[in-house]
Design a protein around this motif. Structure first.
Motif, PDB file in Angstrom:
ATOM      1  N   LYS A  82       2.678  -0.001  -1.122  1.00 42.63           N
ATOM      2  CA  LYS A  82       1.508   0.682  -0.572  1.00 42.63           C
ATOM      3  C   LYS A  82       0.242  -0.089  -0.948  1.00 42.63           C
ATOM      4  O   LYS A  82       0.118  -0.611  -2.057  1.00 42.63           O
ATOM      5  CB  LYS A  82       1.416   2.110  -1.127  1.00 42.63           C
ATOM      6  CG  LYS A  82       0.275   2.961  -0.557  1.00 42.63           C
ATOM      7  CD  LYS A  82       0.343   4.379  -1.093  1.00 42.63           C
ATOM      8  CE  LYS A  82      -0.696   5.341  -0.578  1.00 42.63           C
ATOM      9  NZ  LYS A  82      -1.619   4.928   0.421  1.00 42.63           N
ATOM     10  N   ILE A  83      -0.670  -0.182  -0.004  1.00 51.54           N
ATOM     11  CA  ILE A  83      -1.992  -0.734  -0.259  1.00 51.54           C
ATOM     12  C   ILE A  83      -2.983   0.427  -0.214  1.00 51.54           C
ATOM     13  O   ILE A  83      -3.155   1.072   0.821  1.00 51.54           O
ATOM     14  CB  ILE A  83      -2.377  -1.808   0.781  1.00 51.54           C
ATOM     15  CG1 ILE A  83      -1.304  -2.904   0.838  1.00 51.54           C
ATOM     16  CG2 ILE A  83      -3.744  -2.406   0.449  1.00 51.54           C
ATOM     17  CD1 ILE A  83      -1.520  -3.905   1.961  1.00 51.54           C
ATOM     18  N   GLU A  84      -3.597   0.708  -1.349  1.00 51.98           N
ATOM     19  CA  GLU A  84      -4.523   1.832  -1.420  1.00 51.98           C
ATOM     20  C   GLU A  84      -5.809   1.515  -0.639  1.00 51.98           C
ATOM     21  O   GLU A  84      -6.156   0.356  -0.413  1.00 51.98           O
ATOM     22  CB  GLU A  84      -4.875   2.130  -2.882  1.00 51.98           C
ATOM     23  CG  GLU A  84      -3.683   2.456  -3.779  1.00 51.98           C
ATOM     24  CD  GLU A  84      -3.182   3.884  -3.587  1.00 51.98           C
ATOM     25  OE1 GLU A  84      -3.668   4.571  -2.666  1.00 51.98           O
ATOM     26  OE2 GLU A  84      -2.299   4.305  -4.360  1.00 51.98           O
ATOM     27  N   GLU A  85      -6.507   2.557  -0.242  1.00 53.43           N
ATOM     28  CA  GLU A  85      -7.746   2.376   0.520  1.00 53.43           C
ATOM     29  C   GLU A  85      -8.788   1.593  -0.264  1.00 53.43           C
ATOM     30  O   GLU A  85      -9.646   0.918   0.321  1.00 53.43           O
ATOM     31  CB  GLU A  85      -8.309   3.734   0.942  1.00 53.43           C
ATOM     32  CG  GLU A  85      -7.460   4.467   1.974  1.00 53.43           C
ATOM     33  CD  GLU A  85      -7.303   3.678   3.274  1.00 53.43           C
ATOM     34  OE1 GLU A  85      -8.277   2.995   3.672  1.00 53.43           O
ATOM     35  OE2 GLU A  85      -6.212   3.734   3.881  1.00 53.43           O
ATOM     36  N   ASP A  86      -8.728   1.660  -1.604  1.00 49.50           N
ATOM     37  CA  ASP A  86      -9.696   0.936  -2.431  1.00 49.50           C
ATOM     38  C   ASP A  86      -9.238  -0.473  -2.789  1.00 49.50           C
ATOM     39  O   ASP A  86      -9.872  -1.167  -3.585  1.00 49.50           O
ATOM     40  CB  ASP A  86     -10.025   1.722  -3.694  1.00 49.50           C
ATOM     41  CG  ASP A  86      -8.785   2.096  -4.507  1.00 49.50           C
ATOM     42  OD1 ASP A  86      -7.684   1.608  -4.177  1.00 49.50           O
ATOM     43  OD2 ASP A  86      -8.924   2.881  -5.469  1.00 49.50           O
ATOM     44  N   PHE A  88      -6.362  -1.491  -4.291  1.00 50.63           N
ATOM     45  CA  PHE A  88      -5.327  -1.644  -5.312  1.00 50.63           C
ATOM     46  C   PHE A  88      -3.941  -1.584  -4.661  1.00 50.63           C
ATOM     47  O   PHE A  88      -3.761  -0.984  -3.592  1.00 50.63           O
ATOM     48  CB  PHE A  88      -5.467  -0.573  -6.392  1.00 50.63           C
ATOM     49  CG  PHE A  88      -6.692  -0.748  -7.255  1.00 50.63           C
ATOM     50  CD1 PHE A  88      -6.726  -1.716  -8.241  1.00 50.63           C
ATOM     51  CD2 PHE A  88      -7.820   0.050  -7.054  1.00 50.63           C
ATOM     52  CE1 PHE A  88      -7.854  -1.898  -9.030  1.00 50.63           C
ATOM     53  CE2 PHE A  88      -8.960  -0.129  -7.835  1.00 50.63           C
ATOM     54  CZ  PHE A  88      -8.978  -1.110  -8.822  1.00 50.63           C
ATOM     55  N   ARG A  90       0.253  -0.833  -4.907  1.00 50.38           N
ATOM     56  CA  ARG A  90       1.363  -0.141  -5.550  1.00 50.38           C
ATOM     57  C   ARG A  90       2.658  -0.890  -5.244  1.00 50.38           C
ATOM     58  O   ARG A  90       2.832  -1.439  -4.143  1.00 50.38           O
ATOM     59  CB  ARG A  90       1.470   1.297  -5.046  1.00 50.38           C
ATOM     60  CG  ARG A  90       0.223   2.144  -5.279  1.00 50.38           C
ATOM     61  CD  ARG A  90       0.073   2.517  -6.736  1.00 50.38           C
ATOM     62  NE  ARG A  90      -1.050   3.440  -6.930  1.00 50.38           N
ATOM     63  CZ  ARG A  90      -1.344   4.035  -8.076  1.00 50.38           C
ATOM     64  NH1 ARG A  90      -0.589   3.794  -9.150  1.00 50.38           N
ATOM     65  NH2 ARG A  90      -2.377   4.841  -8.181  1.00 50.38           N
ATOM     66  N   GLU A 141       3.894   4.234 -11.367  1.00 48.12           N
ATOM     67  CA  GLU A 141       2.502   4.517 -11.736  1.00 48.12           C
ATOM     68  C   GLU A 141       1.657   3.251 -11.818  1.00 48.12           C
ATOM     69  O   GLU A 141       0.425   3.334 -11.914  1.00 48.12           O
ATOM     70  CB  GLU A 141       2.461   5.228 -13.090  1.00 48.12           C
ATOM     71  CG  GLU A 141       3.242   6.523 -13.163  1.00 48.12           C
ATOM     72  CD  GLU A 141       3.305   7.067 -14.579  1.00 48.12           C
ATOM     73  OE1 GLU A 141       2.284   7.614 -15.042  1.00 48.12           O
ATOM     74  OE2 GLU A 141       4.366   6.918 -15.224  1.00 48.12           O
ATOM     75  N   TYR A 143      -0.323  -0.229 -10.946  1.00 48.87           N
ATOM     76  CA  TYR A 143      -1.120  -0.733  -9.831  1.00 48.87           C
ATOM     77  C   TYR A 143      -1.489  -2.183 -10.107  1.00 48.87           C
ATOM     78  O   TYR A 143      -1.659  -2.602 -11.249  1.00 48.87           O
ATOM     79  CB  TYR A 143      -2.382   0.113  -9.621  1.00 48.87           C
ATOM     80  CG  TYR A 143      -3.323   0.130 -10.798  1.00 48.87           C
ATOM     81  CD1 TYR A 143      -4.338  -0.823 -10.922  1.00 48.87           C
ATOM     82  CD2 TYR A 143      -3.199   1.091 -11.804  1.00 48.87           C
ATOM     83  CE1 TYR A 143      -5.196  -0.821 -12.010  1.00 48.87           C
ATOM     84  CE2 TYR A 143      -4.064   1.097 -12.896  1.00 48.87           C
ATOM     85  CZ  TYR A 143      -5.054   0.141 -13.000  1.00 48.87           C
ATOM     86  OH  TYR A 143      -5.907   0.135 -14.075  1.00 48.87           O
ATOM     87  N   ASP A 145      -4.097  -5.413  -9.328  1.00 44.97           N
ATOM     88  CA  ASP A 145      -5.493  -5.678  -9.005  1.00 44.97           C
ATOM     89  C   ASP A 145      -5.644  -7.148  -8.642  1.00 44.97           C
ATOM     90  O   ASP A 145      -5.535  -8.024  -9.508  1.00 44.97           O
ATOM     91  CB  ASP A 145      -6.368  -5.317 -10.206  1.00 44.97           C
ATOM     92  CG  ASP A 145      -7.857  -5.435  -9.915  1.00 44.97           C
ATOM     93  OD1 ASP A 145      -8.222  -5.946  -8.840  1.00 44.97           O
ATOM     94  OD2 ASP A 145      -8.653  -5.029 -10.785  1.00 44.97           O
ATOM     95  N   SER A 150     -11.144  -3.249  -0.760  1.00 44.77           N
ATOM     96  CA  SER A 150     -10.691  -2.280   0.238  1.00 44.77           C
ATOM     97  C   SER A 150      -9.329  -2.696   0.781  1.00 44.77           C
ATOM     98  O   SER A 150      -8.891  -3.838   0.594  1.00 44.77           O
ATOM     99  CB  SER A 150     -11.692  -2.196   1.401  1.00 44.77           C
ATOM    100  OG  SER A 150     -11.733  -3.444   2.100  1.00 44.77           O
ATOM    101  N   LYS A 151      -8.681  -1.761   1.457  1.00 46.60           N
ATOM    102  CA  LYS A 151      -7.397  -2.045   2.094  1.00 46.60           C
ATOM    103  C   LYS A 151      -7.560  -3.106   3.168  1.00 46.60           C
ATOM    104  O   LYS A 151      -6.728  -4.020   3.284  1.00 46.60           O
ATOM    105  CB  LYS A 151      -6.829  -0.756   2.696  1.00 46.60           C
ATOM    106  CG  LYS A 151      -5.479  -0.934   3.370  1.00 46.60           C
ATOM    107  CD  LYS A 151      -4.933   0.400   3.863  1.00 46.60           C
ATOM    108  CE  LYS A 151      -3.548   0.242   4.482  1.00 46.60           C
ATOM    109  NZ  LYS A 151      -3.001   1.569   4.913  1.00 46.60           N
TER     110      LYS A 151
END
Length: 367
Positions: A82-86, A88, A90, A141, A143, A145, A150-151
């Motif tokens: 997963k690529i977070e909206e901010d 980061f 996963r 859990e 992440y 960096d 952003s995504k």
């Protein structure tokens, strides 16, 4: 062993460990292996899964005795889920990544535009609550960096769900010890390349097939198509054995760096796979005799909770006598592992004499 040869071995190992090649994404290692093969080999092929099959020689007679020696090319890593909206990232583990080694480590992603560096995030010490200080976060859990804000920035950089991630590349030496990422199992690949160099062009009493296998760290079955195709009469797997000479493992086993290669007499994973290997007793004795004759000191190991490529491939075709030969390794599956170069050279020496000792008259039948 001369210092010049240890330097050669160290340099070749460093070259192999710098290649990014997680399970299922071994193409860079396929190219690296092909580039280091000598001339004069009978045949080199790559099967549909990516196994590099090197037939060293050919014997023109019906059903020649075949010896297969193999080691896996892949390494453990992560897969982006997963690529977070901010921005980061996963991940899920790709192979046996231990959580205790993860936090704060540098990682690499290979995009179409090139390699990008990042870290596995860890909560700042100053804001860690007392009850969290001794808690180990699970991989779900974690992440990553990479500096994305952003995504969309991550996507523009070529990052995508399903992309593999590996630990950062590093290599250093202290006397005969080498510390590096991916010693599991680039040290095995190094041994295979050195063995090929020593056997090519020689008159051998058996056909020798060397296989650099794929997806061992994923499910240990990537080598099976190669085993079926080669259909060897006997096979040798090269992989690590856990060294128990560090302060936290002393007394758990009698395996130490610098005391020679290991002959693994038992491996069993349990934990649902029920995989492992109890080697053919006649094959064990055969290896011991050659080691004694060549003055190669062997360590004997049992491996509870571990598997190698032999665990399931031994069951192919009519059943194949197999044995695990290994090099002691510290800090297995951590971002940096450690091996003694003298153990690697001793294993190369043993294999150089062991492989040509096989012939059609060798009795490996049970009973």
């Amino acid at each position: 062993m001369t210092s010049d040869y240890l330097t050669h071995i160290a340099q070749r190992l460093q070259g192999l460990t710098q290649v990014v090649s997680p399970a299922g994404y071994e193409d860079a290692m396929i190219r690296k292996v092909q580039s280091e093969l000598p001339k004069g080999l009978h045949e080199v092929s790559v099967d549909n899964l990516g196994n590099v099959i090197v037939q060293v020689n050919k014997i023109d007679e019906p059903n020649p005795f075949k010896v297969m020696v193999f080691a896996h090319m892949d390494e453990v890593g992560f897969i982006i889920k997963k690529i977070e909206e901010d921005g980061f990232i996963r991940v899920e583990r790709l192979g046996g990544i231990p959580e205790k080694s993860m936090l704060g480590q540098s990682v690499i992603a290979e995009t179409p535009e090139g390699k990008i560096m990042g870290i596995i995030g860890t909560k700042s010490h100053h804001l860690t609550k007392p009850e969290e200080k001794f808690k180990l976060p699970q991989v779900q859990e974690a992440y990553l960096d990479f500096g994305f804000r952003s995504k969309s920035e991550a996507l523009e950089a070529g990052v995508f769900v399903g992309m593999p991630i590996v630990y950062a590349r590093q290599f250093f030496r202290c006397n005969s010890l080498a510390f590096s990422n991916a010693i599991d199992n680039r040290a095995g690949c190094l041994i295979l390349l050195e063995l090929i160099d020593r056997l090519v062009g020689k008159s051998l009493p058996c056909e020798v097939v060397i296989v650099f296998s794929v997806q061992e760290e994923f499910n240990l079955r990537g080598v099976i198509p190669a085993v079926r195709a080669v259909n060897p009469d006997v096979s040798i797997t090269l992989d690590l054995v856990v060294a128990a000479d560090t302060p936290d493992l002393k007394g758990s086993a009698d395996i130490s760096l610098g005391e020679g290669p290991c002959l693994n007499l038992y491996s069993f994973h349990g934990r649902g796979t029920l995989g492992g290997l109890i080697p053919n007793p006649k094959l064990v004795n055969f290896v011991k005799k050659v080691a004694d004759a060549e003055d190669v000191s062997l360590q004997y190991s049992t491996f509870m909770g571990g598997l190698t490529d032999a665990s399931f491939s031994q069951l192919e075709n009519a059943g194949i006598p197999m044995i695990d030969l290994a090099f002691p390794t510290r800090y297995t599956h951590a971002p940096v592992e450690a091996v003694d170069l003298n153990d690697l050279t001793a294993l190369i020496k043993l294999l150089e004499k062991l492989v040509p000792a096989f012939h059609a008259g060798v009795d490996l039948k049970r009973g």
